[in-house]
Design a protein around this motif. Structure first.
Motif, PDB file in Angstrom:
ATOM      1  N   GLU A   1       0.827  -1.208   0.000  1.00  0.00           N
ATOM      2  CA  GLU A   1       0.000   0.000   0.000  1.00  0.00           C
ATOM      3  C   GLU A   1       0.863   1.261   0.000  1.00  0.00           C
ATOM      4  OE1 GLU A   1      -3.414   2.097   2.789  1.00  0.00           O
ATOM      5  OE2 GLU A   1      -3.450  -0.093   2.492  1.00  0.00           O
ATOM      6  N   LEU A   2       1.907   1.280   0.824  1.00  0.00           N
ATOM      7  CA  LEU A   2       2.791   2.459   0.870  1.00  0.00           C
ATOM      8  C   LEU A   2       3.572   2.601  -0.435  1.00  0.00           C
ATOM      9  CD1 LEU A   2       4.105   2.178   4.548  1.00  0.00           C
ATOM     10  CD2 LEU A   2       2.606   3.958   3.629  1.00  0.00           C
ATOM     11  N   ALA A   3       4.023   1.479  -1.004  1.00  0.00           N
ATOM     12  CA  ALA A   3       4.764   1.523  -2.270  1.00  0.00           C
ATOM     13  C   ALA A   3       3.888   2.085  -3.381  1.00  0.00           C
ATOM     14  CB  ALA A   3       5.263   0.129  -2.641  1.00  0.00           C
ATOM     15  N   GLN A   4       2.618   1.674  -3.432  1.00  0.00           N
ATOM     16  CA  GLN A   4       1.706   2.188  -4.454  1.00  0.00           C
ATOM     17  C   GLN A   4       1.451   3.682  -4.279  1.00  0.00           C
ATOM     18  OE1 GLN A   4      -1.866  -0.189  -4.601  1.00  0.00           O
ATOM     19  NE2 GLN A   4      -0.733  -2.088  -4.929  1.00  0.00           N
ATOM     20  N   GLU A   5       1.357   4.133  -3.034  1.00  0.00           N
ATOM     21  CA  GLU A   5       1.159   5.565  -2.788  1.00  0.00           C
ATOM     22  C   GLU A   5       2.351   6.374  -3.299  1.00  0.00           C
ATOM     23  OE1 GLU A   5       0.255   6.435   1.243  1.00  0.00           O
ATOM     24  OE2 GLU A   5      -1.587   5.249   1.284  1.00  0.00           O
ATOM     25  N   ILE A   6       3.565   5.823  -3.114  1.00  0.00           N
ATOM     26  CA  ILE A   6       4.764   6.516  -3.596  1.00  0.00           C
ATOM     27  C   ILE A   6       4.813   6.484  -5.119  1.00  0.00           C
ATOM     28  CG2 ILE A   6       7.292   6.476  -3.608  1.00  0.00           C
ATOM     29  CD1 ILE A   6       7.116   5.337  -0.723  1.00  0.00           C
TER      30      ILE A   6
ATOM     31  N   VAL B   1      10.825   9.822   1.874  1.00  0.00           N
ATOM     32  CA  VAL B   1      10.502   9.263   0.559  1.00  0.00           C
ATOM     33  C   VAL B   1      11.565   9.695  -0.449  1.00  0.00           C
ATOM     34  CG1 VAL B   1       8.813   9.217  -1.332  1.00  0.00           C
ATOM     35  CG2 VAL B   1       8.033   9.245   1.063  1.00  0.00           C
ATOM     36  N   LEU B   2      12.066   8.724  -1.220  1.00  0.00           N
ATOM     37  CA  LEU B   2      13.085   9.004  -2.232  1.00  0.00           C
ATOM     38  C   LEU B   2      12.446   9.306  -3.583  1.00  0.00           C
ATOM     39  CD1 LEU B   2      15.666   6.180  -1.390  1.00  0.00           C
ATOM     40  CD2 LEU B   2      15.787   8.595  -0.755  1.00  0.00           C
ATOM     41  N   ASP B   3      13.214   9.949  -4.454  1.00  0.00           N
ATOM     42  CA  ASP B   3      12.756  10.250  -5.804  1.00  0.00           C
ATOM     43  C   ASP B   3      12.876   8.987  -6.648  1.00  0.00           C
ATOM     44  OD1 ASP B   3      12.183  11.193  -8.294  1.00  0.00           O
ATOM     45  OD2 ASP B   3      13.806  12.665  -8.389  1.00  0.00           O
ATOM     46  N   ILE B   4      11.761   8.315  -6.902  1.00  0.00           N
ATOM     47  CA  ILE B   4      11.811   7.076  -7.679  1.00  0.00           C
ATOM     48  C   ILE B   4      11.622   7.330  -9.174  1.00  0.00           C
ATOM     49  CG2 ILE B   4      10.957   5.704  -5.739  1.00  0.00           C
ATOM     50  CD1 ILE B   4       8.285   5.491  -7.362  1.00  0.00           C
ATOM     51  N   SER B   5      11.475   8.600  -9.547  1.00  0.00           N
ATOM     52  CA  SER B   5      11.303   8.902 -10.973  1.00  0.00           C
ATOM     53  C   SER B   5      12.614   8.732 -11.725  1.00  0.00           C
ATOM     54  CB  SER B   5      10.789  10.332 -11.165  1.00  0.00           C
ATOM     55  OG  SER B   5      11.756  11.282 -10.742  1.00  0.00           O
ATOM     56  N   LYS B   6      13.737   8.765 -11.021  1.00  0.00           N
ATOM     57  CA  LYS B   6      15.044   8.577 -11.647  1.00  0.00           C
ATOM     58  C   LYS B   6      15.801   7.489 -10.911  1.00  0.00           C
ATOM     59  CE  LYS B   6      15.493  13.311 -13.357  1.00  0.00           C
ATOM     60  NZ  LYS B   6      15.424  12.991 -14.784  1.00  0.00           N
ATOM     61  N   ILE B   7      16.553   6.699 -11.656  1.00  0.00           N
ATOM     62  CA  ILE B   7      17.309   5.593 -11.093  1.00  0.00           C
ATOM     63  C   ILE B   7      18.784   5.852 -11.320  1.00  0.00           C
ATOM     64  CG2 ILE B   7      17.704   3.107 -11.261  1.00  0.00           C
ATOM     65  CD1 ILE B   7      14.658   3.488 -12.652  1.00  0.00           C
ATOM     66  N   ASP B   8      19.571   5.780 -10.246  1.00  0.00           N
ATOM     67  CA  ASP B   8      21.005   6.012 -10.358  1.00  0.00           C
ATOM     68  C   ASP B   8      21.683   4.830 -11.040  1.00  0.00           C
ATOM     69  OD1 ASP B   8      20.703   8.418  -9.136  1.00  0.00           O
ATOM     70  OD2 ASP B   8      21.487   7.796  -7.187  1.00  0.00           O
ATOM     71  N   PHE B   9      22.425   5.123 -12.106  1.00  0.00           N
ATOM     72  CA  PHE B   9      23.161   4.099 -12.820  1.00  0.00           C
ATOM     73  C   PHE B   9      24.635   4.491 -12.817  1.00  0.00           C
ATOM     74  CE2 PHE B   9      20.740   0.833 -15.026  1.00  0.00           C
ATOM     75  CZ  PHE B   9      21.733   0.022 -15.511  1.00  0.00           C
TER      76      PHE B   9
END
Length: 238
Positions: A12-17, A68-76
């Motif tokens: 539930e928390l993951a979906q909210e993020i 909460v972290l910025d999940i729109s970008k993924i560090d590569f």
């Protein structure tokens, strides 16, 4: 099979993020508040928060709580040799790999130049789509010398080619030379990726070597531009 309580809270928390209801840099409610909201013990809440942290959704900061972290970008990482499977393991169910094609073929002029091999050699051609948060955002095109990698299966490609090379074949993947360019999407990119109207794509071209300095792989990793930060650590040489 019924999910455990902490898994349900995690989901539930993951979906909210994911949906943006909880934004980057927001603080999650305290453990006590979450325990009250979900009618759960603090130990159950801690398990859910631990899983959120492991999958890259939050960062627990002492004295502050869960941010909460910025999940729109993924560090590569640019300089490191990190497989997508290793990245995916940290993201849990957020990441998935689909093998589009795998075939053994005679080398062509393009690959002869990139792999520095003879015309008589054969290569494995592997095309995979990487999906994160149900969006197809990476197209990986791998070419491996069949002389060094004599066999390859769809199951191996769905998991980790590097893990197979190192654990099953006893090879040591050592270093890579990388080039990053910004290009127009090809018809293949447009067909296989969810490009959301983007007119450019970030391409990471890698020539990968074993520890005995043999060049064995050429890869093009084609990324949707809004989803990635390419990071490195630089030190000034004095």
């Amino acid at each position: 099979m019924t999910k455990s309580k902490f898994r349900l809270i995690y989901d539930e928390l993951a979906q909210e993020i994911q949906k943006g209801n909880r934004k980057a840099n927001d603080l999650l409610p305290s453990e006590n508040e979450l325990a009250e909201t979900y009618q759960a013990s603090r130990e159950t809440i801690r398990k859910a928060l631990k899983l959120l942290s492991e999958h890259g959704y939050i960062q627990k900061v002492q004295g502050k709580g869960s941010i909460v972290l910025d999940i729109s970008k993924i560090d590569f990482p640019i300089s490191g040799l990190v497989s997508f499977k290793e990245l995916a393991d940290k993201m849990g169910k957020r990441a998935r790999t689909t093998v589009v094609s795998i075939e053994r073929q005679r080398i062509n002029e393009f690959l002869k130049e990139h792999l520095q091999t003879q015309e008589s050699e054969e290569v494995w051609s592997v095309v995979r789509v990487r999906e994160i948060d149900q969006e197809k955002i990476i197209l990986d095109k791998d070419f491996l010398r069949a002389e060094i990698v004599p066999s390859l299966t769809k199951e191996v490609c769905e998991q980790s080619i590097y893990a197979y090379l190192e654990k099953e074949l006893g090879l040591v993947v050592s270093f890579a030379k990388k080039e990053i360019t910004v290009e127009e999407p090809t018809e293949e990119d447009l067909k296989l990726l969810d490009l959301e109207g983007y007119s450019t794509i970030v391409v990471v071209k890698s020539h990968v070597y074993l520890d005995d300095a043999r060049l064995f792989q050429y890869t093009e990793s084609r990324h949707r531009p809004d989803k990635f930060r390419f990071v490195d650590f630089a030190r000034r040489v004095r």
